[in-house]
Design a protein around this motif. Structure first.
Motif, PDB file in Angstrom:
ATOM      1  N   ASN A 130    -129.316  35.713 -22.239  1.00 26.21           N
ATOM      2  CA  ASN A 130    -129.429  34.259 -22.258  1.00 26.21           C
ATOM      3  C   ASN A 130    -128.040  33.666 -22.482  1.00 26.21           C
ATOM      4  O   ASN A 130    -127.086  34.370 -22.827  1.00 26.21           O
ATOM      5  N   ASP A 131    -127.949  32.364 -22.295  1.00 25.08           N
ATOM      6  CA  ASP A 131    -126.643  31.702 -22.386  1.00 25.08           C
ATOM      7  C   ASP A 131    -126.119  31.626 -23.813  1.00 25.08           C
ATOM      8  O   ASP A 131    -124.903  31.594 -24.029  1.00 25.08           O
TER       9      ASP A 131
ATOM     10  N   PRO B 119    -123.781  26.647 -24.679  1.00 28.13           N
ATOM     11  CA  PRO B 119    -124.885  27.113 -23.835  1.00 28.13           C
ATOM     12  C   PRO B 119    -125.551  25.946 -23.114  1.00 28.13           C
ATOM     13  O   PRO B 119    -125.914  24.943 -23.732  1.00 28.13           O
TER      14      PRO B 119
ATOM     15  N   SER C 281    -128.436  25.653 -21.914  1.00 28.18           N
ATOM     16  CA  SER C 281    -129.849  25.433 -22.241  1.00 28.18           C
ATOM     17  C   SER C 281    -130.044  24.333 -23.270  1.00 28.18           C
ATOM     18  O   SER C 281    -131.121  23.737 -23.349  1.00 28.18           O
ATOM     19  N   SER C 282    -129.001  24.038 -24.065  1.00 26.79           N
ATOM     20  CA  SER C 282    -129.138  22.990 -25.081  1.00 26.79           C
ATOM     21  C   SER C 282    -129.214  21.608 -24.467  1.00 26.79           C
ATOM     22  O   SER C 282    -129.577  20.640 -25.141  1.00 26.79           O
TER      23      SER C 282
ATOM     24  N   ASP D  37    -136.249  25.388 -18.152  1.00 30.79           N
ATOM     25  CA  ASP D  37    -135.832  26.720 -18.593  1.00 30.79           C
ATOM     26  C   ASP D  37    -134.570  27.110 -17.838  1.00 30.79           C
ATOM     27  O   ASP D  37    -134.619  27.713 -16.760  1.00 30.79           O
TER      28      ASP D  37
ATOM     29  N   ASN E 121    -130.933  29.082 -18.233  1.00 31.64           N
ATOM     30  CA  ASN E 121    -130.164  30.005 -19.066  1.00 31.64           C
ATOM     31  C   ASN E 121    -128.929  30.554 -18.367  1.00 31.64           C
ATOM     32  O   ASN E 121    -128.297  31.493 -18.865  1.00 31.64           O
ATOM     33  N   HIS E 122    -128.574  29.973 -17.221  1.00 31.83           N
ATOM     34  CA  HIS E 122    -127.479  30.542 -16.434  1.00 31.83           C
ATOM     35  C   HIS E 122    -126.243  29.642 -16.381  1.00 31.83           C
ATOM     36  O   HIS E 122    -125.308  29.909 -15.617  1.00 31.83           O
TER      37      HIS E 122
END
Length: 391
Positions: A329-330, A347, A349-350, A355, A357-358
């Motif tokens: 995950n990131d 990251p 994702s924040s 979803d 994560n990349h």
């Protein structure tokens, strides 16, 4: 013992501030939390030295020192293209973070809904929840990060009290087009909603893109609550000087919210910042050119390394695709990156409701030497991965 507020159940610490602590722990180049490593304009520094000796050192008027509001109203009237009354249409806040909270608490009741574009700056969802409201997330679709008009209409059909618009956008660097802003305006009018804008990067926009203030659109000032700050424009993020601009009937209750949240922004810093608000066009042109050079330097370096990214149209952030490294995950990738490569990122994702994560976010509000050092370290990224990583 009694339980703490249930509103905090889904809260985590700010991942951005956490990454700064990790950067400090490993002596990494901090390209995570968006603050410069260079000084503000000399004129502002000299004004602060004078204020330190002469004052003021006591409370200013709760909603902002008169000379600060007058200078701010003159500047923003010019750049926004609409007349702003310093005495009835401005409240000065402790940074744009408080400005956004004041705006939200002024218009939202518990149970109201608020549209938030995703990706978004991490505070927006939290602000909504703290107000007792419910966020409605509408995706911005990569790589252009445009919104689908039908998805946005369906969100408005849920009768939101407001929409939050970050323009230029953090974290994407997107600058909304006139057509996009007009579509938002039409829906806000049709469904009778406020638009709360976060425009802290208003003066950091790269050609050929242009920043258009939402409040300047025909008929929109009446329903727009414009939030911004001096932090990014004058490289004084630690001064925490922000503001809300809106019609008098909104500003009047907003001042009450602000009064009970923080009483007022720092009087000495307001006094010292007036000189910055009085800068002429040449300052803002030079600011844009400075950040254009930083952006181009950093993107050229990413190209040479072979990393995939989205070109920012404004602000000073770059989203980079880390798919090739196949990290779990990131978050883990960013922690590893700070420790092993010596560069700190956020990251992605924040920022996303989806979803994702990349993606990771870098910022380039740094001296050229700092950016070159970060790129030098990032050039060894694949080599470090090949040496072996936890995943």
């Amino acid at each position: 013992m009694p339980e703490i507020s249930s509103r905090l159940a889904g809260f985590t610490e700010s991942i951005i501030r956490r990454m700064t602590r990790i950067a400090n722990q490993y002596d990494a180049v901090n390209l995570s939390q968006g603050f410069p490593d260079f000084e503000p304009p000399v004129e502002i520094q000299e004004a602060l030295q004078k204020v330190a000796k002469e004052g003021p050192h006591q409370y200013a008027v709760t909603w902002g020192a008169p000379n600060f509001r007058e200078a701010l109203a003159k500047k923003q009237s010019k750049y926004m293209g609409i007349p702003i009354d310093p005495n009835s249409e401005i409240v000065v806040t402790c940074g744009s973070t408080e400005a956004m909270m004041v705006a939200m608490m002024t218009v939202c009741n518990p149970g109201d809904k608020v549209i938030v574009f995703s990706p978004f700056y991490e505070n927006y969802g939290a602000d909504t929840i703290l107000c007792g409201a419910e966020p409605i997330y509408v995706p911005l679709h990569p790589p252009t990060f445009h919104f689908d008009i039908e998805e946005l209409r369906r969100a408005f059909q849920q009768k939101p009290k407001a929409l939050i618009l970050c323009n230029p956008s953090n974290p994407t660097g997107k600058v909304f087009t006139l057509e996009e802003l007009q579509r938002i305006a039409e829906l806000a009018e049709e469904y009778d909603a406020f638009v709360i804008t976060d425009e802290v990067y208003e003066h950091i926009v790269f050609e050929p893109y242009k920043h258009i203030y939402f409040a300047s659109l025909p008929g929109m000032f009446k329903r727009t609550i414009s939030c911004s700050s001096l932090s990014k424009t004058y490289s004084i993020t630690g001064w925490r000087l922000g503001y809300v601009i809106a019609p008098a009937e909104i500003i009047d209750p907003a001042r009450k919210v602000h009064d009970f949240l923080t009483v007022g922004a720092a009087a000495p810093l307001q006094e010292a910042a007036v000189v910055g608000l009085e800068f002429n066009d040449l300052y803002y042109e030079a600011l844009q050119e400075t950040y254009r050079k930083k952006r181009d330097l950093f993107l050229k370096g990413l190209d040479e390394i072979g990393l995939i990214y989205t070109v920012p149209q404004g602000a000073y952030y770059v989203l980079v695709d880390i798919s090739e490294f196949e990290a779990p995950n990131d978050v883990e990738f960013c922690e590893w990156l700070a420790k092993e490569v010596g560069v700190a990122a956020v990251p992605g994702s924040s920022f996303f409701r989806e979803d994702v994560n990349h993606l990771i976010r870098f910022h380039f509000a740094k001296q050229e030497e700092t950016l070159k050092e970060a790129l030098k370290r990032l050039a060894k990224l694949r080599e470090k991965v090949e040496e072996g990583v936890a995943w």
